[in-house]
Scaffold this active site. Structure first.
Site, PDB file in Angstrom:
ATOM      1  N   ASP A 114       0.971  -1.205  -0.193  1.00  0.00           N
ATOM      2  CA  ASP A 114      -0.033   0.277  -0.236  1.00  0.00           C
ATOM      3  C   ASP A 114       0.741   1.100   0.262  1.00  0.00           C
ATOM      4  O   ASP A 114       0.635   2.588  -0.332  1.00  0.00           O
ATOM      5  CB  ASP A 114      -1.467   0.315   1.517  1.00  0.00           C
ATOM      6  CG  ASP A 114      -1.828  -0.957   1.167  1.00  0.00           C
ATOM      7  OD1 ASP A 114      -2.168  -1.256   0.159  1.00  0.00           O
ATOM      8  OD2 ASP A 114      -2.557  -1.351   2.421  1.00  0.00           O
ATOM      9  N   ARG A 232     -16.902  -1.824 -18.955  1.00  0.00           N
ATOM     10  CA  ARG A 232     -16.374  -3.016 -18.122  1.00  0.00           C
ATOM     11  C   ARG A 232     -16.201  -2.727 -17.133  1.00  0.00           C
ATOM     12  O   ARG A 232     -15.541  -1.701 -16.842  1.00  0.00           O
ATOM     13  CB  ARG A 232     -15.390  -3.586 -19.483  1.00  0.00           C
ATOM     14  CG  ARG A 232     -16.448  -4.451 -20.030  1.00  0.00           C
ATOM     15  CD  ARG A 232     -17.224  -5.828 -19.744  1.00  0.00           C
ATOM     16  NE  ARG A 232     -17.282  -6.244 -20.859  1.00  0.00           N
ATOM     17  CZ  ARG A 232     -18.914  -5.749 -21.712  1.00  0.00           C
ATOM     18  NH1 ARG A 232     -19.648  -4.476 -21.930  1.00  0.00           N
ATOM     19  NH2 ARG A 232     -18.887  -6.523 -23.270  1.00  0.00           N
TER      20      ARG A 232
HETATM   21  O1  F6P Z   1      -1.792  -5.067   3.090  1.00  0.00           O
HETATM   22  C1  F6P Z   1      -2.691  -4.006   3.216  1.00  0.00           C
HETATM   23  C2  F6P Z   1      -3.741  -4.509   1.521  1.00  0.00           C
HETATM   24  O2  F6P Z   1      -2.950  -5.162   0.454  1.00  0.00           O
HETATM   25  C3  F6P Z   1      -4.519  -3.837   1.086  1.00  0.00           C
HETATM   26  O3  F6P Z   1      -5.217  -3.268   0.490  1.00  0.00           O
HETATM   27  C4  F6P Z   1      -5.756  -4.481   0.686  1.00  0.00           C
HETATM   28  O4  F6P Z   1      -7.284  -4.531   1.338  1.00  0.00           O
HETATM   29  C5  F6P Z   1      -5.675  -6.162   1.516  1.00  0.00           C
HETATM   30  O5  F6P Z   1      -4.199  -6.281   2.073  1.00  0.00           O
HETATM   31  C6  F6P Z   1      -6.011  -7.519   1.813  1.00  0.00           C
HETATM   32  O6  F6P Z   1      -6.271  -8.238   2.304  1.00  0.00           O
HETATM   33  P1  F6P Z   1      -6.951  -9.689   2.436  1.00  0.00           P
HETATM   34  O7  F6P Z   1      -5.910  -9.976   1.552  1.00  0.00           O
HETATM   35  O8  F6P Z   1      -7.172  -9.749   3.669  1.00  0.00           O
HETATM   36  O9  F6P Z   1      -7.764  -8.987   2.147  1.00  0.00           O
END
Ligand code: F6P
Length: 308
Positions: A114, A232
């Site tokens: 992130d 889409r």
């Molecule tokens: O590490 C944060 C993140 O990359 C977010 O951007 C994303 O929403 C989340 O992880 C997804 O996590 P999980 O694999 O638990 O759905």
């Protein structure tokens, strides 16, 4: 993360410090899932995505009782220094831990796709993730172009628009929507209308945490307003979290892994090692998680200017 693990293990060995790996993060600390690490245990992992030590979210570590168990396990294993690889949640937990148990030194290494930590221009995993996105959206653009379609592409970022922002510029998106700025659906309509009339394809990049509700919501609004657009929605999902790390990520992880061990050796604790303007800088955990990196408004301006 593997490149960071390799760097931590080998730096420790270089300085004659005994080193162990904790499996599944804080949960493994609580359960005593601790394994000795040697030079060979990290051979041939620099090129692999994921983490050989596995990871996980620990509800128990959020409680004082959980942290006490974790502390006892560290003591039992003669561990007095910890390199914590992770993002916001990891450093919040680490910060509480060192307040309660100051005899354990903890240094953080920012690992999250992130890229939302204050004190690090780039976090480990971000470069790999954005390159994965670029590759995928370039392919989507070919369909968009051939079929004269509008695509809403959703990328990861529950609270952070960093992936959407940079990849949006990289793929030449027509618009970008991120959680950090208030997204106005009418402003998006304006942008789409202001574009060249003869333009055959359009890409709107949306971070998953964007407040109108992600790509499907935005797609629905666009389809209602412009039924003549062939629209889409594409959600890139977890492909963004895996894959061969880029050279940038491997180098970043190597530098920060070395810096973290050297910092513990020099008596530091409670800080995250990060790269700012290519220099190693240490930022207290409290600051790194409280002051998120901010969205660069200049990026949005450039995207809008160049996608005419
Ligand atoms: O590490 C944060 C993140 O990359 C977010 O951007 C994303 O929403 C989340 O992880 C997804 O996590 P999980 O694999 O638990 O759905």
């Amino acid at each position: 993360m593997n490149a960071a693990i390799r760097a931590v293990v080998r730096t420790a060995i270089f300085y004659d410090i005994e080193v162990a790996g904790i499996r599944r993060g804080f949960e493994g600390m609580i359960n005593g899932d601790i394994i000795p690490m040697g030079t060979k245990s990290v051979s041939n992992i620099i090129q692999r995505g994921g983490t050989i030590l596995k990871t996980g979210r620990s509800e128990q570590f959020r409680t004082p009782e959980g942290r006490k168990l974790a502390y006892e396990q560290l003591k039992k294993n003669d561990i007095d220094g910890l390199v914590a690889l992770g993002g916001n949640g990891t450093f919040k937990g680490a910060n509480e831990f060192i307040t309660e148990y100051p005899d354990i030194a903890v240094i953080g290494v920012p690992c999250t796709i992130d890229n939302d930590l204050f004190g690090a221009d780039f976090t480990i995993g971000y470069d790999t993730a954005i390159n994965t996105v670029i590759e995928a959206v370039d392919k989507i653009r070919e369909t968009a172009e051939s079929h004269d379609r509008l695509f809403i592409v959703e990328v990861m970022g529950r609270d952070s628009g960093m992936i959407a922002l940079r990849t949006g510029m990289g793929v030449g998106a027509e618009a970008i929507m991120v959680p950090e700025t208030k997204s106005d659906i009418n402003a998006l309509f304006d942008r789409l209308e202001r574009g060249r009339k003869d333009k055959t394809s359009k890409i709107v990049m949306v971070a998953e945490g964007d407040e109108p509700g992600g790509a499907f919501e935005i797609g629905r609004a666009i389809m209602e307003r412009y039924p003549h657009y062939d629209t889409r929605v594409s959600i890139l999902g977890h492909i963004q979290r895996g894959g061969k790390p880029t050279c940038m990520d491997r180098v970043l992880a190597s530098r920060l892994g070395v810096a973290a061990v050297e910092a513990i050796k020099d008596g530091h604790t409670g800080e995250m090692a990060g790269l700012i303007h290519n220099d190693i800088v240490f930022t207290p955990f409290g600051q790194s998680v409280k002051h998120h990196s901010e969205v660069n408004a200049e990026f949005i301006r450039i995207v809008e200017m160049l996608s005419l």
